[in-house]
Write an enzyme that holds these catalytic residues in place. Structure first.
Site, PDB file in Angstrom:
ATOM      1  CB  ALA A  56      91.174  55.978  54.155  1.00 41.73           C
ATOM      2  CB  ILE A  82      88.612  50.429  56.732  1.00 43.57           C
ATOM      3  CG1 ILE A  82      88.451  51.255  58.166  1.00 43.57           C
ATOM      4  CG2 ILE A  82      90.156  49.931  56.910  1.00 43.57           C
ATOM      5  CD1 ILE A  82      89.323  52.333  58.174  1.00 43.57           C
ATOM      6  CE  LYS A  83      89.606  51.176  47.394  1.00 45.52           C
ATOM      7  NZ  LYS A  83      89.868  52.468  46.463  1.00 45.52           N
ATOM      8  CB  VAL A  84      90.856  45.359  53.206  1.00 42.42           C
ATOM      9  CG1 VAL A  84      90.964  46.259  54.548  1.00 42.42           C
ATOM     10  CG2 VAL A  84      89.628  44.767  52.998  1.00 42.42           C
TER      11      VAL A  84
END
Length: 218
Positions: A56, A82-84
């Protein structure tokens, strides 16, 4: 090799998961838009179906705001990754999320081996090189996968290579031959891996011969 599906479509995710082909899911703001739902609701639905990592993505561009969004996304489910983005602020957020929140991080929008090296240094769980978009520029996206594989093997980095922007079944084959850890592809591409004209021809011949026997099984 792990298979992730690149979609936020619940029906497609459930179908592939029921087939036993799914190890995880990747989403992004564009896919959330296409789903028509709210990110928290859609992500929660996906996490209820899939046991593996569900990426996400934060939409903030500054470190402090990324961390605030990461806290919100992390509360959705334990398997949220967590996607950054691959920016300096994104790399800083990656390091903090990994060391202080102890959560998986997918560093996305990778287009060079140097970027992948930085992501590994920051402790990324996954690095997402976009091979299809590189192909669109006239270069070979798979050369980047080869370069990252060599660099990570040189220094025993544990960051997994998640081949992204997969457009064709040939991308999947090439990634597997190189030794990428994961591919993420649209549902149609994953399902197309099973197709071969000789399989269809052989099955048709077997069924025709079986019909001539007049037999039934069971």
């Amino acid at each position: 090799m792990k298979f992730f599906v690149d979609t936020a479509d619940i029906k497609d995710i459930r179908e592939l998961n029921d087939l036993g082909l799914l190890d995880g899911v990747t989403t992004n703001p564009s896919l959330i838009l296409k789903s028509g739902g709210k990110i928290a609701d859609v992500t929660k639905q996906i996490c209820d179906i899939v046991q593996g990592p569900v990426s996400a993505e934060v939409v903030a561009t500054e470190y402090k705001d990324m961390m605030a969004e990461a806290e919100v996304l992390a509360k959705i489910a334990p398997n949220v990754c967590i996607k950054v983005p691959l920016t300096l602020d994104g790399l800083k957020a990656c390091k903090t999320i990994r060391t202080q929140m102890n959560r998986m991080v997918n560093v996305t929008l990778c287009f060079s081996a140097n970027q992948a090296l930085l992501a590994a240094k920051a402790g990324a769980s996954f690095i997402s090189p976009f091979v299809g978009r590189i192909d669109d520029t006239g270069s070979d996206g798979m050369e980047l996968i080869q370069e990252i594989r060599q660099i990570y093997d040189n220094y025993d980095y544990q960051t997994e290579i998640l081949t992204a922007s997969v457009r064709t079944v040939n991308h999947v084959k090439q990634a597997a031959l190189i030794g990428a850890d994961v591919i993420t592809a649209p549902p149609a591409t994953l399902k197309a891996l099973v197709n071969h004209p000789l399989t269809d021809k052989g099955l048709a011949a077997f069924l025709a011969d079986w019909a001539k026997t007049g037999q039934k099984i069971g």
